[in-house]
Design a protein around this motif. Structure first.
Motif: not given
Length: 357
Positions: A283-290
């Motif tokens: 989720a953190e890398e897929l649905i969140y921006k950097k």
């Protein structure tokens, strides 16, 4: 992490103690009232959205587990009311030439092999619980070889042995980077003829199928294996598919840009009403921006398809990190309208289970 009322009984005891010092006549009624309210109820009232974990592995790749007591404690701390519980379809071989026992499937070059007893470990763990706690778990069958045309007969036998117990099939491991490479024998894929037989059986019993099928390899930033997934979806329109991690893995998502993925997922959801997306540990890398804010592209897509997304931890036999793992979804849920957030957080997964369809 936001303050959770699941910790209120400890806090409330301190309040009651102070009340004793101030007014003994009020202390006893107050303490009785506090103790009469279950901690789970308090937690649910404070939690913005009750959660369902749509992917939890009871055991790891060595078929080991922290056990049910730790899992239940972690669920309570994470405000998770319901958990999909599955085993691990493969187990790691300890080779004679290995200098020590491996702790993970990537620990050495030893293979992994299909392990049917994993389902029995899950079943016995759930059956050993009180009835009220058993209701919180939704077991999925996973211990079969997805390249074996006999697999469907094994699954059918398991369903007959425990009528009404199993509520889904999966996680079915197909394209999966190093794990696929280390699997003994023929390599699995989503459109294998053995899996088509399994899909048809799942449809017959209204069982959703949790499918891990990478959309690409570690070195190709394009949907290399899209045909395999689309054949599974198209040829089995009556089967409910939950696509694990939206076709990603730790390797693919960290080595590729994956810019093609959001429009691809949106198109697949449009074309296939039997497809659902599991947002789990990627989720953190897929649905969140950097910078850690929810990606508006994914937020818009979930709002457009509010019934087609769900959350999962994808923990494997170790449960201490469950509260943080599920709490990491909170900023994304907060970016959604409240009715949509509640669906994604819990309702969508439960609605797919056979007893609710």
């Amino acid at each position: 992490m936001p303050f959770r009322l699941s910790y209120l009984p400890l806090f409330s005891a301190e309040i009651a103690h102070e009340t004793v010092l101030m007014n003994r006549s009020l202390a006893a009624p107050l303490l009785a009232l506090l103790l009469s309210v279950p901690a789970a109820s308090l937690a649910e009232e404070d939690s913005p959205y009750p959660l369902a974990d749509a992917e939890m592995h009871y055991v790891n790749f060595m078929q080991e587990s922290d056990g049910m007591e730790k899992l239940l404690n972690a669920m309570d701390q994470a405000d998770v009311t319901d958990t999909m519980l599955t085993g691990m379809a493969v187990t790691k071989k300890w080779k004679e030439t290995a200098p020590e026992r491996p702790r993970y499937y990537q620990g050495d070059d030893g293979p992994v092999y299909w392990y049917a007893a994993t389902d029995e470990l899950v079943a016995r763990a759930i059956e050993g619980l009180p009835k009220e706690q058993q209701k919180r778990f939704h077991p999925f069958l996973s211990g079969f070889n997805p390249t074996d045309l006999n697999a469907v007969d094994h699954i059918d036998r398991m369903l007959q042995w425990r009528p009404g117990f199993w509520q889904g099939i999966g996680e079915v491991l197909t394209r999966h980077d190093d794990l696929t490479a280390l699997t003994e024998g023929e390599k699995p894929r989503a459109n294998h003829q053995a899996m088509h037989r399994v899909y048809r059986l799942a449809a017959k019993h209204h069982l959703p199928v949790l499918l891990h099928a990478n959309i690409t390899s570690a070195r190709e930033d394009r949907p290399l294996y899209l045909k395999e997934l689309k054949e599974a979806l198209t040829q089995n329109p009556n089967t409910t598919f939950i696509w694990a991690h939206a076709g990603t893995s730790s390797t693919t998502i960290r080595r590729n840009d994956m810019d093609f993925l959001p429009p691809l997922v949106k198109q697949l959801l449009k074309d296939h009403n039997n497809l659902y997306i599991l947002l789990s540990w990627t989720a953190e890398e897929l649905i969140y921006k950097k910078e850690g804010t929810p990606d508006p592209v994914w937020v818009k897509m979930v709002k457009h398809y509010p019934d087609r997304f769900m959350l999962g931890s994808d923990l494997v036999g170790r449960f201490d990190s469950l509260p943080k793992t599920m709490d990491d979804f909170q900023p994304f849920l907060d970016a959604l309208p409240e009715p949509v957030a509640r669906k994604v957080a819990r309702e969508n997964f439960l609605d797919l289970l056979p007893r609710n369809r």
